[in-house]
Design a protein around this motif. Structure first.
Motif, PDB file in Angstrom:
ATOM      1  N   PHE A  87      -3.175   6.410  -9.985  1.00  0.00           N
ATOM      2  CA  PHE A  87      -3.411   5.044  -9.530  1.00  0.00           C
ATOM      3  C   PHE A  87      -2.600   4.799  -8.258  1.00  0.00           C
ATOM      4  CE2 PHE A  87      -4.519   4.041 -14.034  1.00  0.00           C
ATOM      5  CZ  PHE A  87      -5.662   3.263 -13.824  1.00  0.00           C
ATOM      6  N   GLU A  88      -2.981   3.753  -7.505  1.00  0.00           N
ATOM      7  CA  GLU A  88      -2.269   3.440  -6.266  1.00  0.00           C
ATOM      8  C   GLU A  88      -1.901   1.955  -6.219  1.00  0.00           C
ATOM      9  OE1 GLU A  88      -4.547   4.929  -2.962  1.00  0.00           O
ATOM     10  OE2 GLU A  88      -4.870   6.865  -3.945  1.00  0.00           O
ATOM     11  N   TRP A  89      -0.644   1.702  -5.872  1.00  0.00           N
ATOM     12  CA  TRP A  89      -0.164   0.326  -5.742  1.00  0.00           C
ATOM     13  C   TRP A  89      -0.867  -0.391  -4.589  1.00  0.00           C
ATOM     14  CZ3 TRP A  89       2.492  -2.032  -9.332  1.00  0.00           C
ATOM     15  CH2 TRP A  89       3.425  -1.343 -10.123  1.00  0.00           C
ATOM     16  N   ILE A  90      -1.153  -1.673  -4.802  1.00  0.00           N
ATOM     17  CA  ILE A  90      -1.746  -2.541  -3.792  1.00  0.00           C
ATOM     18  C   ILE A  90      -0.687  -3.539  -3.343  1.00  0.00           C
ATOM     19  CG2 ILE A  90      -3.493  -4.349  -3.435  1.00  0.00           C
ATOM     20  CD1 ILE A  90      -4.641  -1.497  -3.637  1.00  0.00           C
ATOM     21  N   GLY A  91      -0.751  -3.971  -2.065  1.00  0.00           N
ATOM     22  CA  GLY A  91       0.192  -4.961  -1.560  1.00  0.00           C
ATOM     23  C   GLY A  91      -0.239  -6.363  -1.965  1.00  0.00           C
TER      24      GLY A  91
END
Length: 220
Positions: free
Chosen positions: A151-155
């Protein structure tokens, strides 16, 4: 970094229109931006952590190197991007890039779930750990692992998508503990790797299947 030319696209669950977190679908217009070709790796993050006297992330016994860094929280991810003059992607940027410039793509690289194994590592085809970045086929924008691996963090993000004809309401992140991660992972099934799928997690959460990539907004 890969240049993504801006444009207007329809964001959200444009396929089944059934995912409540990805409704209603709505139009978004973006300017040009650059986004990481790969997820940030242990090698890159560890170098940053040593330069800034930050604690190194927890790691398993496997070789780290060019595997995506995990076990870092939202603040860690943001700090890395900011250190290099970048930032975390917005949800709009992330989805637009995953869909190769807003094309109608269910997954990053394909609309065919039977072809997903070529593009993504999910629970259906992966060992229980993240693999080196870039070992699957990229989407047509040249981005690797936008679906699957970690998964990838979103701002910044919308808490809820705006109703048709309404302006979006932005949450003040300092007052909210929940953040968004995107893209699915080696621990999740195929559908979680959909380009519109959203998952909410606490900002201070750390997991062995959550990493990130950065964006250069080009309009500093």
């Amino acid at each position: 970094m890969v240049l993504i030319e801006g444009g207007t696209f329809t964001m959200g669950d444009i396929y089944d229109n059934t995912n409540p977190d990805a409704k209603p679908v709505h139009q978004v217009t973006l300017s040009d931006f650059k986004i990481g070709k790969y997820e940030v790796t242990y090698r890159q993050y560890d170098a940053f952590a040593r330069r800034t006297a930050r604690k190194l992330p927890e790691a398993d016994s496997l070789q780290q190197g060019n595997r995506p860094v995990v076990n870092i929280d939202w603040q860690d991810a943001r700090a890395f991007c900011n250190y290099y003059g970048w930032r975390l992607p917005t949800e709009q940027e992330w989805e637009y890039a995953a869909r190769s410039g807003g094309k109608k793509m269910r997954f990053a690289g394909t609309n065919n779930i039977d072809s997903l194994n070529i593009y993504a590592r999910t629970q259906n085809n992966s060992a229980p750990f993240a693999f080196k970045v870039g070992t699957k086929k990229p989407n047509s924008a040249g981005l690797y692992d936008m679906s699957g691996n970690v998964f990838e963090w979103i701002g910044n993000y919308y808490q809820f998508y705006p109703k048709n004809g309404k302006e979006p309401t932005w949450d003040k992140l300092e007052n909210k503990g929940v953040r968004i991660i995107r893209g699915g992972s080696f621990e999740e099934g195929k559908y979680i790797a959909s380009t519109y799928w959203r998952v909410g997690v606490l900002a201070d959460a750390k997991a062995n299947d959550v990493g990130f990539r950065c964006v250069d907004p080009l309009n500093k």
